[in-house]
Design a protein around this motif. Sequence first.
Motif, PDB file in Angstrom:
ATOM      1  N   ASN A  54       1.637  13.857  -9.665  1.00 35.80           N
ATOM      2  CA  ASN A  54       2.356  15.137  -9.695  1.00 35.80           C
ATOM      3  C   ASN A  54       3.185  15.284 -10.964  1.00 35.80           C
ATOM      4  N   GLY A  55       3.759  14.193 -11.443  1.00 33.00           N
ATOM      5  CA  GLY A  55       4.473  14.239 -12.719  1.00 33.00           C
ATOM      6  C   GLY A  55       3.533  14.567 -13.857  1.00 33.00           C
ATOM      7  N   ALA A  56       2.337  14.000 -13.812  1.00 33.37           N
ATOM      8  CA  ALA A  56       1.339  14.266 -14.855  1.00 33.37           C
ATOM      9  C   ALA A  56       0.934  15.738 -14.844  1.00 33.37           C
ATOM     10  N   ARG A  57       0.804  16.316 -13.663  1.00 33.44           N
ATOM     11  CA  ARG A  57       0.413  17.724 -13.566  1.00 33.44           C
ATOM     12  C   ARG A  57       1.512  18.646 -14.075  1.00 33.44           C
ATOM     13  N   VAL A  58       2.761  18.264 -13.866  1.00 33.89           N
ATOM     14  CA  VAL A  58       3.879  19.096 -14.300  1.00 33.89           C
ATOM     15  C   VAL A  58       3.942  19.189 -15.822  1.00 33.89           C
ATOM     16  N   ILE A  59       3.628  18.089 -16.506  1.00 33.42           N
ATOM     17  CA  ILE A  59       3.780  18.086 -17.959  1.00 33.42           C
ATOM     18  C   ILE A  59       2.476  18.348 -18.713  1.00 33.42           C
ATOM     19  N   GLN A 108       0.830  -1.205   0.000  1.00 33.99           N
ATOM     20  CA  GLN A 108       0.000   0.000   0.000  1.00 33.99           C
ATOM     21  C   GLN A 108       0.865   1.256   0.000  1.00 33.99           C
ATOM     22  N   LYS A 109       1.945   1.227   0.788  1.00 28.06           N
ATOM     23  CA  LYS A 109       2.859   2.375   0.812  1.00 28.06           C
ATOM     24  C   LYS A 109       3.534   2.568  -0.541  1.00 28.06           C
ATOM     25  N   ALA A 110       3.951   1.470  -1.142  1.00 30.19           N
ATOM     26  CA  ALA A 110       4.625   1.563  -2.439  1.00 30.19           C
ATOM     27  C   ALA A 110       3.666   2.082  -3.507  1.00 30.19           C
ATOM     28  N   ILE A 111       2.442   1.585  -3.500  1.00 32.20           N
ATOM     29  CA  ILE A 111       1.449   2.045  -4.476  1.00 32.20           C
ATOM     30  C   ILE A 111       1.109   3.516  -4.228  1.00 32.20           C
ATOM     31  N   GLY A 112       0.974   3.901  -2.965  1.00 38.61           N
ATOM     32  CA  GLY A 112       0.695   5.302  -2.631  1.00 38.61           C
ATOM     33  C   GLY A 112       1.806   6.233  -3.093  1.00 38.61           C
ATOM     34  N   ALA A 113       3.045   5.822  -2.899  1.00 37.61           N
ATOM     35  CA  ALA A 113       4.185   6.642  -3.331  1.00 37.61           C
ATOM     36  C   ALA A 113       4.221   6.746  -4.848  1.00 37.61           C
ATOM     37  N   ALA A 114       3.992   5.625  -5.524  1.00 36.41           N
ATOM     38  CA  ALA A 114       4.004   5.646  -6.996  1.00 36.41           C
ATOM     39  C   ALA A 114       2.868   6.511  -7.531  1.00 36.41           C
ATOM     40  N   ALA A 115       1.699   6.427  -6.910  1.00 39.01           N
ATOM     41  CA  ALA A 115       0.562   7.251  -7.345  1.00 39.01           C
ATOM     42  C   ALA A 115       0.860   8.733  -7.128  1.00 39.01           C
ATOM     43  N   PHE A 116       1.492   9.062  -6.013  1.00 38.92           N
ATOM     44  CA  PHE A 116       1.862  10.447  -5.727  1.00 38.92           C
ATOM     45  C   PHE A 116       2.804  10.995  -6.799  1.00 38.92           C
ATOM     46  N   VAL A 117       3.827  10.219  -7.130  1.00 44.30           N
ATOM     47  CA  VAL A 117       4.797  10.640  -8.142  1.00 44.30           C
ATOM     48  C   VAL A 117       4.122  10.743  -9.513  1.00 44.30           C
ATOM     49  N   LEU A 118       3.293   9.758  -9.849  1.00 45.69           N
ATOM     50  CA  LEU A 118       2.626   9.745 -11.150  1.00 45.69           C
ATOM     51  C   LEU A 118       1.709  10.948 -11.325  1.00 45.69           C
TER      52      LEU A 118
END
Length: 126
Positions: free
Chosen positions: A85-90, A73-83
């Motif tokens: 925010n990365g999507a919003r940046v581009i 759950q932590k790993a999925i949460g971290a990946a979702a956070f990065v994904l």
Amino acid sequence: DEWLIKFGFKDDPRIPEECRVDMMTKIKTAGTAGIVSYALTEGAFWLTSIPIAYGTVWASTGSAPSLSDPEGQKAIGAAAFVLINGARVIVPARIALALAITPWVDDNIMSKFKKDEAVAEDCEVP
């Protein structure tokens, strides 16, 4: 700065504030081809980014992500956070890409669905 302005990451300071048009308005004014090109770029982005995020979690943890495990759950949460925010940046780059491919979409996709317009005749034949 010129590169950032050209690709939509930054507003052009030479254009007065009241004359600026946001990127989504440009997509809408491009018509159906603009909307289809935006849908294509968004679909391609999400269809590639989700498997990449899944693979990143798998590569970093050594196993497939699991929602039943607190570590998973932590790993999925971290990946979702990065994904996300990365999507919003581009977002500006994705919109700029959609605007760039709009003429191609109009010529190669939309032209297949357009009906031939009726030609008005000057004279009626009795």
